[in-house]
Write a protein that holds these residues in place. Sequence first.
Motif, PDB file in Angstrom:
ATOM      1  N   GLU A  67       8.799  -3.230  -9.747  1.00 44.55           N
ATOM      2  CA  GLU A  67       9.106  -2.985  -8.345  1.00 44.55           C
ATOM      3  C   GLU A  67      10.005  -1.761  -8.209  1.00 44.55           C
ATOM      4  OE1 GLU A  67      11.440  -5.075  -4.623  1.00 44.55           O
ATOM      5  OE2 GLU A  67      10.912  -6.304  -6.348  1.00 44.55           O
ATOM      6  N   LEU A  68       9.477  -0.698  -7.634  1.00 40.17           N
ATOM      7  CA  LEU A  68      10.302   0.463  -7.331  1.00 40.17           C
ATOM      8  C   LEU A  68      11.079   0.181  -6.054  1.00 40.17           C
ATOM      9  CD1 LEU A  68       7.852   3.415  -8.040  1.00 40.17           C
ATOM     10  CD2 LEU A  68       9.975   2.904  -9.265  1.00 40.17           C
ATOM     11  N   GLU A  69      12.281   0.724  -5.983  1.00 43.73           N
ATOM     12  CA  GLU A  69      13.094   0.587  -4.785  1.00 43.73           C
ATOM     13  C   GLU A  69      13.496   1.976  -4.304  1.00 43.73           C
ATOM     14  OE1 GLU A  69      15.048  -3.766  -4.973  1.00 43.73           O
ATOM     15  OE2 GLU A  69      16.239  -2.210  -5.934  1.00 43.73           O
ATOM     16  N   ARG A  70      13.749   2.093  -3.002  1.00 46.21           N
ATOM     17  CA  ARG A  70      14.115   3.376  -2.418  1.00 46.21           C
ATOM     18  C   ARG A  70      15.189   3.166  -1.373  1.00 46.21           C
ATOM     19  NH1 ARG A  70       8.596   4.303   1.180  1.00 46.21           N
ATOM     20  NH2 ARG A  70       9.078   2.647   2.670  1.00 46.21           N
ATOM     21  N   VAL A  71      15.884   4.258  -1.094  1.00 45.29           N
ATOM     22  CA  VAL A  71      16.900   4.254  -0.037  1.00 45.29           C
ATOM     23  C   VAL A  71      16.658   5.476   0.843  1.00 45.29           C
ATOM     24  CG1 VAL A  71      18.618   3.028  -1.425  1.00 45.29           C
ATOM     25  CG2 VAL A  71      18.604   5.521  -1.409  1.00 45.29           C
ATOM     26  N   PRO A  72      17.074   5.398   2.102  1.00 50.29           N
ATOM     27  CA  PRO A  72      16.951   6.568   2.963  1.00 50.29           C
ATOM     28  C   PRO A  72      17.755   7.741   2.400  1.00 50.29           C
ATOM     29  CG  PRO A  72      17.427   4.610   4.266  1.00 50.29           C
ATOM     30  CD  PRO A  72      17.596   4.228   2.815  1.00 50.29           C
ATOM     31  N   ASN A  73      17.207   8.925   2.521  1.00 44.24           N
ATOM     32  CA  ASN A  73      17.857  10.134   2.033  1.00 44.24           C
ATOM     33  C   ASN A  73      18.854  10.636   3.089  1.00 44.24           C
ATOM     34  OD1 ASN A  73      18.569  12.624   1.053  1.00 44.24           O
ATOM     35  ND2 ASN A  73      16.518  13.491   1.097  1.00 44.24           N
ATOM     36  N   PRO A  74      20.152  10.528   2.824  1.00 42.36           N
ATOM     37  CA  PRO A  74      21.125  10.973   3.812  1.00 42.36           C
ATOM     38  C   PRO A  74      21.147  12.495   4.000  1.00 42.36           C
ATOM     39  CG  PRO A  74      22.233   9.880   1.963  1.00 42.36           C
ATOM     40  CD  PRO A  74      20.767   9.909   1.668  1.00 42.36           C
ATOM     41  N   GLN A  75      20.485  13.226   3.104  1.00 38.06           N
ATOM     42  CA  GLN A  75      20.425  14.687   3.177  1.00 38.06           C
ATOM     43  C   GLN A  75      18.991  15.154   3.434  1.00 38.06           C
ATOM     44  OE1 GLN A  75      23.230  16.509   3.045  1.00 38.06           O
ATOM     45  NE2 GLN A  75      24.446  14.670   2.695  1.00 38.06           N
ATOM     46  N   ALA A  76      18.213  14.385   4.158  1.00 36.88           N
ATOM     47  CA  ALA A  76      16.787  14.679   4.368  1.00 36.88           C
ATOM     48  C   ALA A  76      16.538  16.003   5.084  1.00 36.88           C
ATOM     49  CB  ALA A  76      16.124  13.535   5.135  1.00 36.88           C
ATOM     50  N   ASP A  77      17.549  16.547   5.735  1.00 31.22           N
ATOM     51  CA  ASP A  77      17.383  17.827   6.425  1.00 31.22           C
ATOM     52  C   ASP A  77      17.520  19.025   5.488  1.00 31.22           C
ATOM     53  OD1 ASP A  77      20.100  17.342   5.993  1.00 31.22           O
ATOM     54  OD2 ASP A  77      20.709  18.460   7.773  1.00 31.22           O
ATOM     55  N   THR A  78      17.815  18.765   4.210  1.00 31.15           N
ATOM     56  CA  THR A  78      18.028  19.822   3.233  1.00 31.15           C
ATOM     57  C   THR A  78      16.991  19.713   2.108  1.00 31.15           C
ATOM     58  OG1 THR A  78      20.392  19.761   3.692  1.00 31.15           O
ATOM     59  CG2 THR A  78      19.717  20.809   1.629  1.00 31.15           C
ATOM     60  N   ALA A  79      16.367  20.842   1.770  1.00 30.47           N
ATOM     61  CA  ALA A  79      15.425  20.864   0.647  1.00 30.47           C
ATOM     62  C   ALA A  79      16.209  21.087  -0.643  1.00 30.47           C
ATOM     63  CB  ALA A  79      14.382  21.958   0.846  1.00 30.47           C
ATOM     64  N   TYR A  80      16.170  20.108  -1.532  1.00 35.43           N
ATOM     65  CA  TYR A  80      16.853  20.200  -2.824  1.00 35.43           C
ATOM     66  C   TYR A  80      16.034  19.456  -3.866  1.00 35.43           C
ATOM     67  CZ  TYR A  80      18.479  15.443  -1.766  1.00 35.43           C
ATOM     68  OH  TYR A  80      18.539  14.108  -1.462  1.00 35.43           O
ATOM     69  N   ALA A  81      16.258  19.773  -5.129  1.00 31.29           N
ATOM     70  CA  ALA A  81      15.487  19.163  -6.212  1.00 31.29           C
ATOM     71  C   ALA A  81      16.297  18.082  -6.912  1.00 31.29           C
ATOM     72  CB  ALA A  81      15.070  20.228  -7.221  1.00 31.29           C
ATOM     73  N   VAL A  82      15.587  17.047  -7.335  1.00 29.86           N
ATOM     74  CA  VAL A  82      16.154  15.958  -8.128  1.00 29.86           C
ATOM     75  C   VAL A  82      15.342  15.893  -9.418  1.00 29.86           C
ATOM     76  CG1 VAL A  82      16.555  13.467  -8.252  1.00 29.86           C
ATOM     77  CG2 VAL A  82      16.786  14.660  -6.053  1.00 29.86           C
ATOM     78  N   ARG A  83      16.019  15.734 -10.541  1.00 23.50           N
ATOM     79  CA  ARG A  83      15.334  15.645 -11.832  1.00 23.50           C
ATOM     80  C   ARG A  83      15.706  14.343 -12.528  1.00 23.50           C
ATOM     81  NH1 ARG A  83      15.287  20.616 -15.643  1.00 23.50           N
ATOM     82  NH2 ARG A  83      13.516  20.996 -14.268  1.00 23.50           N
ATOM     83  N   PHE A  84      14.671  13.651 -13.025  1.00 21.25           N
ATOM     84  CA  PHE A  84      14.849  12.505 -13.909  1.00 21.25           C
ATOM     85  C   PHE A  84      14.235  12.881 -15.253  1.00 21.25           C
ATOM     86  CE2 PHE A  84      14.909  10.387  -9.764  1.00 21.25           C
ATOM     87  CZ  PHE A  84      16.030   9.598  -9.900  1.00 21.25           C
ATOM     88  N   THR A  85      14.967  12.615 -16.323  1.00 17.70           N
ATOM     89  CA  THR A  85      14.486  12.904 -17.670  1.00 17.70           C
ATOM     90  C   THR A  85      14.486  11.608 -18.463  1.00 17.70           C
ATOM     91  OG1 THR A  85      15.450  15.104 -17.529  1.00 17.70           O
ATOM     92  CG2 THR A  85      14.865  14.327 -19.718  1.00 17.70           C
ATOM     93  N   ALA A  86      13.337  11.306 -19.055  1.00 16.22           N
ATOM     94  CA  ALA A  86      13.204  10.102 -19.885  1.00 16.22           C
ATOM     95  C   ALA A  86      12.767  10.552 -21.278  1.00 16.22           C
ATOM     96  CB  ALA A  86      12.197   9.138 -19.268  1.00 16.22           C
ATOM     97  N   PRO A  87      13.732  10.888 -22.158  1.00 14.45           N
ATOM     98  CA  PRO A  87      13.374  11.437 -23.464  1.00 14.45           C
ATOM     99  C   PRO A  87      12.863  10.412 -24.471  1.00 14.45           C
ATOM    100  CG  PRO A  87      15.746  11.287 -23.253  1.00 14.45           C
ATOM    101  CD  PRO A  87      15.169  10.882 -21.926  1.00 14.45           C
ATOM    102  N   GLU A  88      12.889   9.137 -24.122  1.00 11.04           N
ATOM    103  CA  GLU A  88      12.447   8.094 -25.052  1.00 11.04           C
ATOM    104  C   GLU A  88      11.404   7.183 -24.417  1.00 11.04           C
ATOM    105  OE1 GLU A  88      16.154   6.271 -26.127  1.00 11.04           O
ATOM    106  OE2 GLU A  88      16.644   7.882 -27.523  1.00 11.04           O
ATOM    107  N   PHE A  89      10.522   7.765 -23.614  1.00  6.59           N
ATOM    108  CA  PHE A  89       9.461   6.992 -22.962  1.00  6.59           C
ATOM    109  C   PHE A  89       8.478   6.481 -24.013  1.00  6.59           C
ATOM    110  CE2 PHE A  89       5.255   6.674 -21.064  1.00  6.59           C
ATOM    111  CZ  PHE A  89       5.509   5.903 -19.940  1.00  6.59           C
TER     112      PHE A  89
END
Length: 155
Positions: free
Chosen positions: A27-49
């Motif tokens: 089950e993935l979960e999400r929350v509202p983006n409090p900075q939705a008016d701004t374009a920015y990048a988010v990175r997730f790294t999983a080096p041991e997938f």
Amino acid sequence: MSDDNIYKDLTQLGGATRVPQSPGEAELERVPNPQADTAYAVRFTAPEFTSLCPMTGQPDFAHLVIDYVPGDWLVESKSLKLYLTSFRNHGAFHEDCTLTIARRLVGFLAPRWLRIGGYWYPRGGIPIDVFWQTGPAPEGVWLPDQGVPPYRGRG
């Protein structure tokens, strides 16, 4: 906490949570983006997938890098971690695992943009790297290189 707490519906964060036995059960979960008016990048790294070879049942290993530009939603990181961990019991080829993750995130979050790099370690002497993105990156968003060297230097 006030009634407008954007985290109130999260069920996995802050307590013991069982690891899902399959990606479909996760089950993935999400929350509202409090900075939705701004374009920015988010990175997730999983080096041991890890996942399983669908033919032999032997483990496959990858270094995953997921970059996204959020729209109205942010993925909650513990739920993402549990989702990725659920692949350790899942048999699928590298391409399928990589695209399954990307498409589920796109369908769940509706980000402005998403890309995934699946840097798989060799089986039979051949590394398989899988790349996908939703389209051109939004203008003005800084997106660094994913930083995973070719296999010879990976490690």
